[in-house]
Design a protein around this motif. Sequence first.
Motif, PDB file in Angstrom:
ATOM      1  N   SER A   1       4.783  11.981  -0.003  1.00  0.00           N
ATOM      2  CA  SER A   1       4.853  13.397  -0.383  1.00  0.00           C
ATOM      3  C   SER A   1       5.759  13.629  -1.589  1.00  0.00           C
ATOM      4  O   SER A   1       5.597  14.616  -2.303  1.00  0.00           O
ATOM      5  CB  SER A   1       5.352  14.225   0.805  1.00  0.00           C
ATOM      6  N   THR A   2       6.700  12.705  -1.822  1.00  0.00           N
ATOM      7  CA  THR A   2       7.640  12.896  -2.942  1.00  0.00           C
ATOM      8  C   THR A   2       7.293  12.047  -4.158  1.00  0.00           C
ATOM      9  O   THR A   2       7.566  12.442  -5.295  1.00  0.00           O
ATOM     10  CB  THR A   2       9.071  12.564  -2.477  1.00  0.00           C
ATOM     11  N   ASN A   3       6.711  10.871  -3.941  1.00  0.00           N
ATOM     12  CA  ASN A   3       6.412   9.977  -5.062  1.00  0.00           C
ATOM     13  C   ASN A   3       5.114   9.224  -4.770  1.00  0.00           C
ATOM     14  O   ASN A   3       5.119   8.039  -4.445  1.00  0.00           O
ATOM     15  CB  ASN A   3       7.566   8.997  -5.277  1.00  0.00           C
TER      16      ASN A   3
ATOM     17  N   VAL B   1       0.877   4.508  -4.376  1.00  0.00           N
ATOM     18  CA  VAL B   1      -0.447   4.016  -4.773  1.00  0.00           C
ATOM     19  C   VAL B   1      -0.337   2.684  -5.486  1.00  0.00           C
ATOM     20  O   VAL B   1      -1.115   1.748  -5.233  1.00  0.00           O
ATOM     21  CB  VAL B   1      -1.158   5.056  -5.664  1.00  0.00           C
ATOM     22  N   LYS B   2       0.624   2.543  -6.391  1.00  0.00           N
ATOM     23  CA  LYS B   2       0.793   1.282  -7.122  1.00  0.00           C
ATOM     24  C   LYS B   2       1.224   0.160  -6.191  1.00  0.00           C
ATOM     25  O   LYS B   2       0.779  -0.984  -6.329  1.00  0.00           O
ATOM     26  CB  LYS B   2       1.822   1.473  -8.227  1.00  0.00           C
ATOM     27  N   ALA B   3       2.084   0.482  -5.231  1.00  0.00           N
ATOM     28  CA  ALA B   3       2.572  -0.553  -4.309  1.00  0.00           C
ATOM     29  C   ALA B   3       1.485  -1.052  -3.368  1.00  0.00           C
ATOM     30  O   ALA B   3       1.525  -2.204  -2.914  1.00  0.00           O
ATOM     31  CB  ALA B   3       3.755  -0.014  -3.514  1.00  0.00           C
ATOM     32  N   HIS B   4       0.533  -0.207  -3.074  1.00  0.00           N
ATOM     33  CA  HIS B   4      -0.525  -0.578  -2.114  1.00  0.00           C
ATOM     34  C   HIS B   4      -1.893  -0.550  -2.790  1.00  0.00           C
ATOM     35  O   HIS B   4      -2.906  -0.251  -2.136  1.00  0.00           O
ATOM     36  CB  HIS B   4      -0.509   0.389  -0.931  1.00  0.00           C
ATOM     37  N   ALA B   5      -1.932  -0.899  -4.070  1.00  0.00           N
ATOM     38  CA  ALA B   5      -3.195  -0.839  -4.821  1.00  0.00           C
ATOM     39  C   ALA B   5      -4.260  -1.756  -4.223  1.00  0.00           C
ATOM     40  O   ALA B   5      -5.433  -1.371  -4.091  1.00  0.00           O
ATOM     41  CB  ALA B   5      -2.941  -1.197  -6.287  1.00  0.00           C
ATOM     42  N   GLU B   6      -3.875  -2.982  -3.864  1.00  0.00           N
ATOM     43  CA  GLU B   6      -4.849  -3.928  -3.324  1.00  0.00           C
ATOM     44  C   GLU B   6      -5.405  -3.450  -1.982  1.00  0.00           C
ATOM     45  O   GLU B   6      -6.609  -3.552  -1.722  1.00  0.00           O
ATOM     46  CB  GLU B   6      -4.206  -5.307  -3.160  1.00  0.00           C
ATOM     47  N   GLU B   7      -4.510  -2.937  -1.118  1.00  0.00           N
ATOM     48  CA  GLU B   7      -4.966  -2.437   0.182  1.00  0.00           C
ATOM     49  C   GLU B   7      -5.898  -1.249   0.012  1.00  0.00           C
ATOM     50  O   GLU B   7      -6.930  -1.147   0.693  1.00  0.00           O
ATOM     51  CB  GLU B   7      -3.768  -2.041   1.048  1.00  0.00           C
TER      52      GLU B   7
END
Length: 368
Positions: free
Chosen positions: A138-140, A145-151
Amino acid sequence: MSGQQSDTSQVFTKQAVDAAIKIAVIFLVVIWCFEIVKPFIMPIVWGGIIAIALSPLVLKLASKSGLSLGKSSALVTVLSLALLLVPTFLFSGALVTGTQDFIGEVQEGTFVIPSPKESVADLPLIGDKLYQFWDKSSTNLDSVVKAHAEEIKSVVSKGASALGGFGMTVLQFVISIIIAGVFITNGKGASEVFHKIAIRLAGSHGEEFSVLSVATVRSVVQGVIGVALIQSILSGIGMGLVGVPATGIWMLIVLLLAIVQLPPILILAPIMAYVFSVESSSVAIMFMVWGILVSASDAILKPMLMGRGVDIPMLVILIGAIGGMMLSGIVGLFVGAVVLALGYKLFIAWIDSEPDSVDEEEIQSEAK
């Protein structure tokens, strides 16, 4: 003497070769026909199941309205197609529109995830991790999204594949419903053919097994699939009233769980936790009570809808549904439960049936 034996041997060899060639040709034709019909086996089987389930409704409609059997069958077929296709089109349209809006909001940077309530952290087992992930999203959102792009990419890919499979399943259902309409219209001829095949396969017990087959199919369709459909609709009503996102998807999951004889509470419980985190306590408690009643409703609905004398063990339904789904996808989930239940009842009937008097006399004579 030797000449006669030689002639006999030659005749026998010729007859054996001739018989082998005929058997091989027949076998080849049967295999060839099977390969041609193979893509249509599941829709035909499912069409037969639907026809058996809907035929009493068609006959009642024909007697009450004065319409012919063909017109009544056509009317029920059109209504069944409408019940299948209208929600599918609405769901597909809402999904496409929602996806486009979501992508547009993400690209414009206007998409906002509301902050979680403190009560989310108090949830057992997953509360802390869920609260932290939700709060960070909710804040960032960009960093998440970048951290879990592969998932996310994997989930999107699986989702697209699932939607493609869902489209093929809907097409199979459409074909099956049309086939069911043809079966009902030609019900007398189809019933006679089925009885003749049953008598050919089971002899004197063929008629009994054919009647049992029809009763079992109707029982499973009403007592298993019918109850699952009712629970799915009731769950959807509750989720729709409290504003649960993607209600249609959750309804489908509840339907599948109920068919394999698993309680809908398995999917409704996490939704209850979500409702407690976003709605007032009174609304959340009412939804929780509704979800518990829906999950327990099969104890009342099954005795009402499942016919007497054709009770099916839960394990048989579970194995049939899961095995059918592994074999033929979502359509197999429905067909597998019915077919295995039918096989179970025929097997039990065969075990309980008394042997013919001729067989008994032969056994007694052999014992002596």
